[in-house]
Scaffold this motif. Structure first.
Motif, PDB file in Angstrom:
ATOM      1  N   ARG A 133      53.908   8.559  68.747  1.00 24.67           N
ATOM      2  CA  ARG A 133      52.603   9.212  68.868  1.00 24.67           C
ATOM      3  C   ARG A 133      52.711  10.332  69.892  1.00 24.67           C
ATOM      4  NH1 ARG A 133      47.251   7.955  67.723  1.00 24.67           N
ATOM      5  NH2 ARG A 133      45.724   8.925  69.115  1.00 24.67           N
ATOM      6  N   HIS A 134      52.589  11.561  69.430  1.00 25.21           N
ATOM      7  CA  HIS A 134      52.706  12.714  70.320  1.00 25.21           C
ATOM      8  C   HIS A 134      51.320  13.151  70.775  1.00 25.21           C
ATOM      9  CE1 HIS A 134      56.952  13.189  69.233  1.00 25.21           C
ATOM     10  NE2 HIS A 134      56.565  12.903  68.015  1.00 25.21           N
ATOM     11  N   PRO A 135      51.141  13.452  72.064  1.00 23.31           N
ATOM     12  CA  PRO A 135      49.836  13.894  72.564  1.00 23.31           C
ATOM     13  C   PRO A 135      49.383  15.182  71.885  1.00 23.31           C
ATOM     14  CG  PRO A 135      51.321  13.340  74.373  1.00 23.31           C
ATOM     15  CD  PRO A 135      52.145  13.361  73.130  1.00 23.31           C
ATOM     16  N   ALA A 136      48.076  15.350  71.784  1.00 19.51           N
ATOM     17  CA  ALA A 136      47.523  16.516  71.087  1.00 19.51           C
ATOM     18  C   ALA A 136      47.981  17.834  71.704  1.00 19.51           C
ATOM     19  CB  ALA A 136      45.996  16.436  71.075  1.00 19.51           C
ATOM     20  N   ASP A 137      48.034  17.905  73.036  1.00 25.40           N
ATOM     21  CA  ASP A 137      48.423  19.165  73.671  1.00 25.40           C
ATOM     22  C   ASP A 137      49.866  19.545  73.345  1.00 25.40           C
ATOM     23  OD1 ASP A 137      49.269  16.976  75.215  1.00 25.40           O
ATOM     24  OD2 ASP A 137      49.330  18.159  77.057  1.00 25.40           O
ATOM     25  N   LYS A 138      50.739  18.537  73.233  1.00 28.18           N
ATOM     26  CA  LYS A 138      52.130  18.806  72.867  1.00 28.18           C
ATOM     27  C   LYS A 138      52.220  19.316  71.434  1.00 28.18           C
ATOM     28  CE  LYS A 138      54.057  17.146  76.693  1.00 28.18           C
ATOM     29  NZ  LYS A 138      54.856  17.978  77.623  1.00 28.18           N
ATOM     30  N   LEU A 139      51.404  18.754  70.553  1.00 26.35           N
ATOM     31  CA  LEU A 139      51.412  19.164  69.149  1.00 26.35           C
ATOM     32  C   LEU A 139      50.837  20.572  68.977  1.00 26.35           C
ATOM     33  CD1 LEU A 139      50.292  15.744  67.710  1.00 26.35           C
ATOM     34  CD2 LEU A 139      52.462  16.866  67.196  1.00 26.35           C
TER      35      LEU A 139
ATOM     36  N   LYS B 223      54.163  27.642  68.656  1.00 24.91           N
ATOM     37  CA  LYS B 223      55.503  28.220  68.752  1.00 24.91           C
ATOM     38  C   LYS B 223      56.191  28.282  67.394  1.00 24.91           C
ATOM     39  CE  LYS B 223      56.169  27.189  73.621  1.00 24.91           C
ATOM     40  NZ  LYS B 223      56.873  26.413  74.665  1.00 24.91           N
ATOM     41  N   LEU B 224      55.963  27.278  66.549  1.00 28.16           N
ATOM     42  CA  LEU B 224      56.543  27.291  65.205  1.00 28.16           C
ATOM     43  C   LEU B 224      55.931  28.398  64.360  1.00 28.16           C
ATOM     44  CD1 LEU B 224      56.668  23.446  64.525  1.00 28.16           C
ATOM     45  CD2 LEU B 224      58.657  24.958  64.689  1.00 28.16           C
ATOM     46  N   LEU B 225      54.609  28.547  64.401  1.00 29.59           N
ATOM     47  CA  LEU B 225      53.958  29.582  63.607  1.00 29.59           C
ATOM     48  C   LEU B 225      54.383  30.972  64.074  1.00 29.59           C
ATOM     49  CD1 LEU B 225      50.392  28.017  63.271  1.00 29.59           C
ATOM     50  CD2 LEU B 225      52.092  28.317  61.446  1.00 29.59           C
ATOM     51  N   THR B 226      54.574  31.144  65.377  1.00 26.48           N
ATOM     52  CA  THR B 226      55.065  32.428  65.894  1.00 26.48           C
ATOM     53  C   THR B 226      56.475  32.705  65.389  1.00 26.48           C
ATOM     54  OG1 THR B 226      53.706  32.274  67.897  1.00 26.48           O
ATOM     55  CG2 THR B 226      55.623  33.725  67.988  1.00 26.48           C
ATOM     56  N   ALA B 227      57.334  31.675  65.406  1.00 27.81           N
ATOM     57  CA  ALA B 227      58.715  31.847  64.947  1.00 27.81           C
ATOM     58  C   ALA B 227      58.756  32.173  63.456  1.00 27.81           C
ATOM     59  CB  ALA B 227      59.517  30.584  65.236  1.00 27.81           C
TER      60      ALA B 227
ATOM     61  N   LEU C 274      50.846  24.021  60.541  1.00 26.89           N
ATOM     62  CA  LEU C 274      49.528  23.494  60.211  1.00 26.89           C
ATOM     63  C   LEU C 274      49.501  21.967  60.229  1.00 26.89           C
ATOM     64  CD1 LEU C 274      48.478  25.986  57.384  1.00 26.89           C
ATOM     65  CD2 LEU C 274      48.172  26.155  59.866  1.00 26.89           C
ATOM     66  N   ASN C 275      50.562  21.341  59.746  1.00 24.64           N
ATOM     67  CA  ASN C 275      50.621  19.876  59.822  1.00 24.64           C
ATOM     68  C   ASN C 275      50.583  19.377  61.262  1.00 24.64           C
ATOM     69  OD1 ASN C 275      50.585  19.194  57.139  1.00 24.64           O
ATOM     70  ND2 ASN C 275      52.801  18.938  56.941  1.00 24.64           N
ATOM     71  N   GLN C 276      51.197  20.134  62.168  1.00 23.38           N
ATOM     72  CA  GLN C 276      51.210  19.724  63.571  1.00 23.38           C
ATOM     73  C   GLN C 276      49.802  19.775  64.174  1.00 23.38           C
ATOM     74  OE1 GLN C 276      53.630  21.800  62.211  1.00 23.38           O
ATOM     75  NE2 GLN C 276      55.035  20.067  62.165  1.00 23.38           N
ATOM     76  N   LEU C 277      49.010  20.761  63.739  1.00 19.78           N
ATOM     77  CA  LEU C 277      47.630  20.826  64.217  1.00 19.78           C
ATOM     78  C   LEU C 277      46.788  19.684  63.649  1.00 19.78           C
ATOM     79  CD1 LEU C 277      46.803  24.653  64.196  1.00 19.78           C
ATOM     80  CD2 LEU C 277      47.098  23.143  66.166  1.00 19.78           C
ATOM     81  N   MET C 278      47.035  19.339  62.402  1.00 19.52           N
ATOM     82  CA  MET C 278      46.315  18.208  61.813  1.00 19.52           C
ATOM     83  C   MET C 278      46.687  16.902  62.512  1.00 19.52           C
ATOM     84  SD  MET C 278      44.226  19.325  59.539  1.00 19.52           S
ATOM     85  CE  MET C 278      43.855  17.904  58.509  1.00 19.52           C
ATOM     86  N   LEU C 279      47.954  16.771  62.893  1.00 20.99           N
ATOM     87  CA  LEU C 279      48.369  15.585  63.636  1.00 20.99           C
ATOM     88  C   LEU C 279      47.756  15.582  65.032  1.00 20.99           C
ATOM     89  CD1 LEU C 279      50.043  13.019  63.554  1.00 20.99           C
ATOM     90  CD2 LEU C 279      52.046  14.344  64.272  1.00 20.99           C
TER      91      LEU C 279
ATOM     92  N   VAL D  38      41.825  21.181  70.482  1.00 19.68           N
ATOM     93  CA  VAL D  38      42.329  21.129  69.105  1.00 19.68           C
ATOM     94  C   VAL D  38      41.481  22.026  68.209  1.00 19.68           C
ATOM     95  CG1 VAL D  38      42.785  19.655  67.114  1.00 19.68           C
ATOM     96  CG2 VAL D  38      43.236  18.796  69.425  1.00 19.68           C
ATOM     97  N   GLY D  39      40.162  21.942  68.376  1.00 18.28           N
ATOM     98  CA  GLY D  39      39.271  22.777  67.563  1.00 18.28           C
ATOM     99  C   GLY D  39      39.514  24.253  67.768  1.00 18.28           C
ATOM    100  N   ILE D  40      39.704  24.659  69.018  1.00 17.59           N
ATOM    101  CA  ILE D  40      39.975  26.068  69.322  1.00 17.59           C
ATOM    102  C   ILE D  40      41.273  26.516  68.650  1.00 17.59           C
ATOM    103  CG2 ILE D  40      40.585  27.670  71.183  1.00 17.59           C
ATOM    104  CD1 ILE D  40      38.653  26.027  72.984  1.00 17.59           C
ATOM    105  N   ALA D  41      42.303  25.671  68.724  1.00 14.38           N
ATOM    106  CA  ALA D  41      43.591  26.014  68.122  1.00 14.38           C
ATOM    107  C   ALA D  41      43.478  26.115  66.605  1.00 14.38           C
ATOM    108  CB  ALA D  41      44.637  24.968  68.510  1.00 14.38           C
TER     109      ALA D  41
END
Length: 329
Positions: free
Chosen positions: A222-228, A234-238, A263-268, A281-284
């Motif tokens: 379980r990864h914290p929301a801020d890490k995700l 960073k992935l979308l930028t790359a 996008l999957n990372q934001l949903m997670l 999360v909503g802002i992101a």
């Protein structure tokens, strides 16, 4: 100087590290150094590594406090001396031809070799080869967009089963992002692709990726929301930086790529959100509203509605619910 530096991060693998190290010692290609980074293992993994280093001067062991796989790999890169760099995971193993096949397909430092991977299972399932590669195929990252899509190169974020140029890694100061605990390996590969001319394929499945029942996996944690959120951005930028060069216009493939990498990372992150960080999360998610609208392709249709709900500031409705749940727990 060795031709290849083999970097192996080691943590809690006393049952498997012998097989991994022996498979590297048995390589038909002999000009290598093996750098074993003991990432504060709580078991005998580090001691096992030390025993091999006592017997073979090509093997170096570095003991570190537990700081995670990215930190361990970066220590390996800091100490590597070879022209090329190869990564192997400590609970996997490789065939004797592994290094030889990668080296034979390398033509220049600006060509990265993508090797093949065979998935082995502990539950009696048949082994499965990961990729359908045409052996020796050379893909120019500036001109061969159809081949980039055909072989789905941006999706292959394994640092394993690849031959990297240490000169490029050092020239562009490439390292694994230690602020990430999810897709940090994929981000490293995507960043590396920015600085090479082409990808050459090897169809030989001589890297054995072991799937074991009961063994904890980073992907299941379980990864914290801020890490995700951090990983997603960073992935979308790359991906955006990469596609400025690749020129992928196939909307179906872009949907696959953006969904898988960002996008999957934001949903997670939304799934793992707490009352304290749900608004972040909503802002992101609103920041990438157009990507969700144009490219998000979840496994279940109902998930397509969730970003729309968040775009209407739905996280403010969710916050009291999360607060109530947290109080009850």
């Amino acid at each position: 100087m060795p031709e290849v530096s083999v970097i192996v991060p080691v943590y809690g693998v006393e049952k498997y590290i012998d097989k991994c190290i022996k498979s590297i010692i048995d390589q038909s290609f002999k000009s290598w150094e093996l750098i074993l980074i003991d990432d504060g293992s709580p078991d005998q993994s580090g001691a096992i590594c030390d025993k091999y280093a006592e017997k073979d001067q090509r093997i170096k062991v570095i003991h570190s406090e537990n700081n995670g796989v990215s930190h361990a790999r970066n220590i390996g890169l800091d100490n590597a001396k070879g022209r090329y760099v190869v990564f192997v995971d400590s609970d996997d193993w490789v065939d004797p031809s592994y290094l030889q096949n990668l080296i034979e397909r390398s033509s220049a430092d600006d060509t990265v070799v993508y090797g093949n991977v065979i998935n082995d299972y502990s539950d009696q399932r048949n082994s499965v080869v990961s990729f359908s590669y045409e052996d020796g195929q050379n893909i120019n990252l500036d001109n061969d967009v159809d081949l980039i899509v055909k072989y789905r190169l941006p999706e292959n974020g394994f640092p394993i089963a690849k031959l990297f140029s240490r000169e490029i890694i050092e020239q562009y100061k490439l390292r694994f992002d230690e602020t990430l605990s999810y897709h940090e390996d994929h981000l490293f590969v995507l960043n590396y692709l920015r600085y090479v001319k082409s990808v050459r394929l090897s169809d030989s499945p001589d890297y054995h990726y072991e799937h074991r029942n009961g063994v904890s996996s980073l992907s299941k944690r379980r990864h914290p929301a801020d890490k995700l959120i951090n990983a997603s951005e960073k992935l979308l930028t790359a991906i955006e930086q990469g596609n400025n060069r690749w020129k992928i216009v196939d909307k179906r493939y872009l949907a696959r790529l953006y969904t898988f990498l960002g996008l999957n990372q934001l949903m997670l992150a939304l799934k793992n959100a707490t009352a304290e960080n749900i608004c972040s999360v909503g802002i992101a998610m609103r920041r990438y509203k157009s990507l969700f609208k144009n490219y998000y392709t979840p496994n279940h249709r109902v998930y397509r509605v969730i970003p729309i709900f968040i775009s209407l500031y739905g996280e403010y409705l969710m916050k009291p619910i999360l607060q109530w749940k947290e109080k009850r727990s």
